[in-house]
Design a protein around this motif. Structure first.
Motif, short mmCIF file in Angstrom:
data_model
loop_
_atom_site.label_atom_id
_atom_site.label_comp_id
_atom_site.label_asym_id
_atom_site.label_seq_id
_atom_site.Cartn_x
_atom_site.Cartn_y
_atom_site.Cartn_z
N HIS A 31 2.16 12.12 4.43
CA HIS A 31 3.53 11.66 4.63
C HIS A 31 4.03 11.92 6.04
CE1 HIS A 31 4.08 10.80 0.36
NE2 HIS A 31 3.45 11.95 0.10
N ALA A 32 3.32 12.72 6.82
CA ALA A 32 3.74 13.05 8.19
C ALA A 32 2.86 12.39 9.23
CB ALA A 32 3.75 14.57 8.39
N GLN A 33 2.03 11.46 8.82
CA GLN A 33 1.13 10.80 9.74
C GLN A 33 1.74 9.50 10.28
OE1 GLN A 33 -2.48 10.44 7.47
NE2 GLN A 33 -2.99 12.61 7.65
N THR A 34 1.00 8.84 11.16
CA THR A 34 1.47 7.58 11.75
C THR A 34 0.46 6.47 11.44
OG1 THR A 34 0.41 8.20 13.84
CG2 THR A 34 2.76 8.70 13.59
N ALA B 85 0.83 -1.20 0.00
CA ALA B 85 0.00 0.00 0.00
C ALA B 85 0.87 1.25 0.00
CB ALA B 85 -0.92 0.00 1.22
N GLU B 86 0.32 2.31 -0.56
CA GLU B 86 1.05 3.58 -0.66
C GLU B 86 1.36 4.14 0.73
OE1 GLU B 86 0.57 7.95 -2.89
OE2 GLU B 86 -1.11 6.52 -2.81
N ASN B 87 2.58 4.58 0.90
CA ASN B 87 3.06 5.24 2.13
C ASN B 87 3.16 4.30 3.34
OD1 ASN B 87 3.19 7.71 0.79
ND2 ASN B 87 1.10 8.28 1.41
N VAL C 201 5.29 3.48 8.80
CA VAL C 201 5.93 2.61 9.79
C VAL C 201 7.16 3.31 10.37
CG1 VAL C 201 7.21 0.46 10.13
CG2 VAL C 201 5.09 0.45 8.80
N ARG C 202 7.94 3.92 9.49
CA ARG C 202 9.12 4.65 9.95
C ARG C 202 8.73 5.80 10.87
NH1 ARG C 202 10.85 5.87 5.40
NH2 ARG C 202 10.12 8.03 5.27
N ASN C 203 7.68 6.54 10.51
CA ASN C 203 7.22 7.65 11.35
C ASN C 203 6.79 7.16 12.73
OD1 ASN C 203 7.66 9.35 9.21
ND2 ASN C 203 5.51 9.53 8.65
N SER C 204 6.01 6.09 12.76
CA SER C 204 5.51 5.58 14.04
C SER C 204 6.65 5.08 14.92
CB SER C 204 4.51 4.44 13.80
OG SER C 204 3.31 4.92 13.24
N ASN D 156 2.41 19.35 10.65
CA ASN D 156 2.90 18.31 9.74
C ASN D 156 4.36 17.98 10.00
OD1 ASN D 156 0.40 18.09 8.27
ND2 ASN D 156 0.95 20.02 7.25
N SER D 157 4.74 18.02 11.27
CA SER D 157 6.10 17.67 11.68
C SER D 157 6.03 16.60 12.76
CB SER D 157 6.84 18.91 12.19
OG SER D 157 8.08 18.53 12.77
#
Length: 276
Positions: free
Chosen positions: A221-224, A63-65, A70-73, A136-137
């Motif tokens: 792109h900045a979500q978890t 799936a997209e992103n 996963v990296r963000n979380s 968005n950070s």
């Protein structure tokens, strides 16, 4: 004899019933993730996958992103847990070992902060982050998660530090260690169960947190992962097999961490609950 048998059986039966109630949703999630679509949409419930498949897991990881989320979380969660443990370790030592004016008030403040709902601060947090141009950070999320888990982390570690006999620290200082060395060489190794308990709590809290990322991070792109999971859809609409596979992958790190740390974590939480 019948009375004794009943006295022994009903607590075990109650525990088994509660265990089944808690475990069954988890089993159903993992089993549905492994079922083919024919089993999922069947009118009759299919308790076991007729032909287990990993197709739904493949759909999720493609799936997209997905991997960026996963990296963000992982980044936000590990940083929040690390920062909270670092701050709480020194704060807990000060509250447990040092005597200063206002110490009880500080402890009471942490208790109140732990009980107070953070939702009352949503508007203030959003306006502060917006004015700082940090929407968005991942930085505000990390700081918020750190503050969110910090009160209980401090209180738990304080109780655990207080449970370590002062004589051990004093003996080390008599042998030539300074207070810092005594803490590092004597007290810190004995805090492992408490550190594991608090790190597990912090990890679960930060990993599962949903509302704040919804408010602060509108950029996909900045979500978890929790927010992504709530909106997960495939090109064909709601894919329940893929949704369950995504939920399984999301729950897997917490499950593995709990299984790895369960003994020491339970011991740390028990000590923190009964000693002060």
């Amino acid at each position: 004899m019948k009375g004794r048998l009943f006295t022994r059986l009903w607590p075990n039966a109650t525990a088994l019933l509660l265990f089944t109630g808690f475990v069954f949703p988890v089993y159903w999630m993992f089993s549905t993730a492994l079922k083919p679509d024919s089993d999922i949409i069947s009118e009759e419930p299919v308790w076991f996958p007729s032909s287990p498949t990993f197709e739904h897991f493949a759909t999720v990881v493609r799936a997209e992103n997905f991997w960026s989320l996963v990296r963000n979380s992982v980044t936000v969660t590990l940083l929040a847990v690390g920062l909270s443990l670092l701050i709480a370790l020194f704060a807990a030592f000060a509250l447990a070992r040092m005597r200063f004016r206002g110490r009880r008030s500080v402890v009471l403040t942490f208790m109140v902060a732990q009980m107070a709902p953070w939702e009352v601060m949503v508007i203030a947090i959003y306006m502060t982050v917006r004015d700082a141009d940090m929407l968005n950070s991942l930085v505000p999320l990390t700081l918020f998660y750190t503050v969110m888990v910090l009160p209980l982390t401090i209180l738990t570690l304080r109780s655990y530090v207080a449970a370590v006999p002062k004589e051990l620290e004093e003996s080390a200082m008599v042998d030539g260690c300074g207070r810092t060395q005594a803490f590092r060489k004597v007290i810190f190794p004995l805090l492992a169960p408490g550190l594991m308990a608090t790190s597990l709590f912090g990890f679960i809290t930060a990993w599962n947190e949903f509302p704040m990322v919804l408010i602060l991070n509108k950029d996909p792109h900045a979500q978890t992962l929790p927010l992504w999971l709530s909106r997960f859809q495939t090109a064909f609409g709601d894919d329940w097999g893929a949704t369950m596979a995504a939920a399984s992958l999301f729950a897997l790190p917490i499950l593995l961490l709990f299984l790895y740390l369960q003994r020491k974590a339970v011991g740390g939480l028990t000590a923190g609950a009964v000693k002060g």
